[in-house]
Design a protein around this motif. Sequence first.
Motif, PDB file in Angstrom:
ATOM      1  N   UNK A   1      98.116 -20.206 104.530  1.00  0.00           N
ATOM      2  CA  UNK A   1      98.559 -19.427 105.389  1.00  0.00           C
ATOM      3  C   UNK A   1      97.561 -18.564 106.116  1.00  0.00           C
ATOM      4  N   UNK A   2      96.931 -18.284 105.298  1.00  0.00           N
ATOM      5  CA  UNK A   2      95.665 -17.410 105.544  1.00  0.00           C
ATOM      6  C   UNK A   2      94.673 -18.103 106.475  1.00  0.00           C
TER       7      UNK A   2
ATOM      8  N   UNK B   1      99.191 -11.188 101.582  1.00  0.00           N
ATOM      9  CA  UNK B   1      99.423 -12.197 102.850  1.00  0.00           C
ATOM     10  C   UNK B   1     100.824 -11.966 103.327  1.00  0.00           C
ATOM     11  N   UNK B   2     101.617 -11.760 102.718  1.00  0.00           N
ATOM     12  CA  UNK B   2     103.018 -11.235 103.545  1.00  0.00           C
ATOM     13  C   UNK B   2     102.674 -10.169 104.485  1.00  0.00           C
ATOM     14  N   UNK B   3     102.251  -8.943 104.001  1.00  0.00           N
ATOM     15  CA  UNK B   3     101.901  -7.921 104.884  1.00  0.00           C
ATOM     16  C   UNK B   3     101.082  -8.327 106.173  1.00  0.00           C
ATOM     17  N   UNK B   4     100.085  -9.320 105.611  1.00  0.00           N
ATOM     18  CA  UNK B   4      99.422  -9.946 106.950  1.00  0.00           C
ATOM     19  C   UNK B   4     100.257 -10.656 107.834  1.00  0.00           C
ATOM     20  N   UNK B   5     101.067 -11.413 107.501  1.00  0.00           N
ATOM     21  CA  UNK B   5     101.816 -12.365 108.248  1.00  0.00           C
ATOM     22  C   UNK B   5     102.771 -11.646 109.208  1.00  0.00           C
TER      23      UNK B   5
ATOM     24  N   UNK C   1     100.166 -12.751  92.396  1.00  0.00           N
ATOM     25  CA  UNK C   1     101.081 -11.897  92.971  1.00  0.00           C
ATOM     26  C   UNK C   1     100.597 -10.904  93.780  1.00  0.00           C
ATOM     27  N   UNK C   2      99.267 -10.365  93.632  1.00  0.00           N
ATOM     28  CA  UNK C   2      98.653  -9.467  94.744  1.00  0.00           C
ATOM     29  C   UNK C   2      98.472 -10.181  95.650  1.00  0.00           C
TER      30      UNK C   2
ATOM     31  N   UNK D   1      97.408 -23.058  92.980  1.00  0.00           N
ATOM     32  CA  UNK D   1      97.870 -21.653  93.142  1.00  0.00           C
ATOM     33  C   UNK D   1      98.031 -21.296  94.500  1.00  0.00           C
ATOM     34  N   UNK D   2      98.855 -20.329  94.776  1.00  0.00           N
ATOM     35  CA  UNK D   2      98.835 -19.692  96.403  1.00  0.00           C
ATOM     36  C   UNK D   2      97.584 -19.147  96.930  1.00  0.00           C
TER      37      UNK D   2
END
Length: 177
Positions: A161-162, A64-68, A58-59, A154-155
């Motif tokens: 994406x990272x 990752x979403x913030x960085x994208x 979750x973290x 797991x992601x």
Amino acid sequence: MKFGKEFRIRIEEILPAWRDNYLCYKTLKKILKRFPFTDDVEHRFLLRLHQELGKINDFYVDEEEELVIKFQDLNARIERVREIIRSGTRRTELHDVIIRILIDFFNIQAELVVLKNYCFLNYLGLTKILKKHDKRTGGGGSLRIPFIHLVRQQPYFTAEPLTQLLQDCEANLAFLL
């Protein structure tokens, strides 16, 4: 130095603000030390292990979403610079704008590396605690092998994406420099 202590030191060195989002290695180790190791203790250990994996994922996904989003903003800024250059404006006239974008790219690149380190440390912690579990229970890999297989799906472990963001970051930096 014991792994648990080394793990705590690394967490404090990297980004103490993320402390609560790392694997609770010490808690899992305390559960393992319960004697005798009964089915109830095993169940509590597995439950906590899955909770920790969920917390880590979750973290990671949130970060990752913030960085994208940050990266997309930077890409839009670079595209505007490219359009201005195509219109005939020289790079030297855009010096201040390019410097600001470069700084932002270096910052996002550093954040990406820190998040990758977060992924690595948590994976290492999970492998260590699973090894302790199997040694304690005499399972010889009975939990470690299937759980690590689950972790690798797991992601936070794949972090595709990272990795792509890091590559794109390098390409954009090459364009700006």
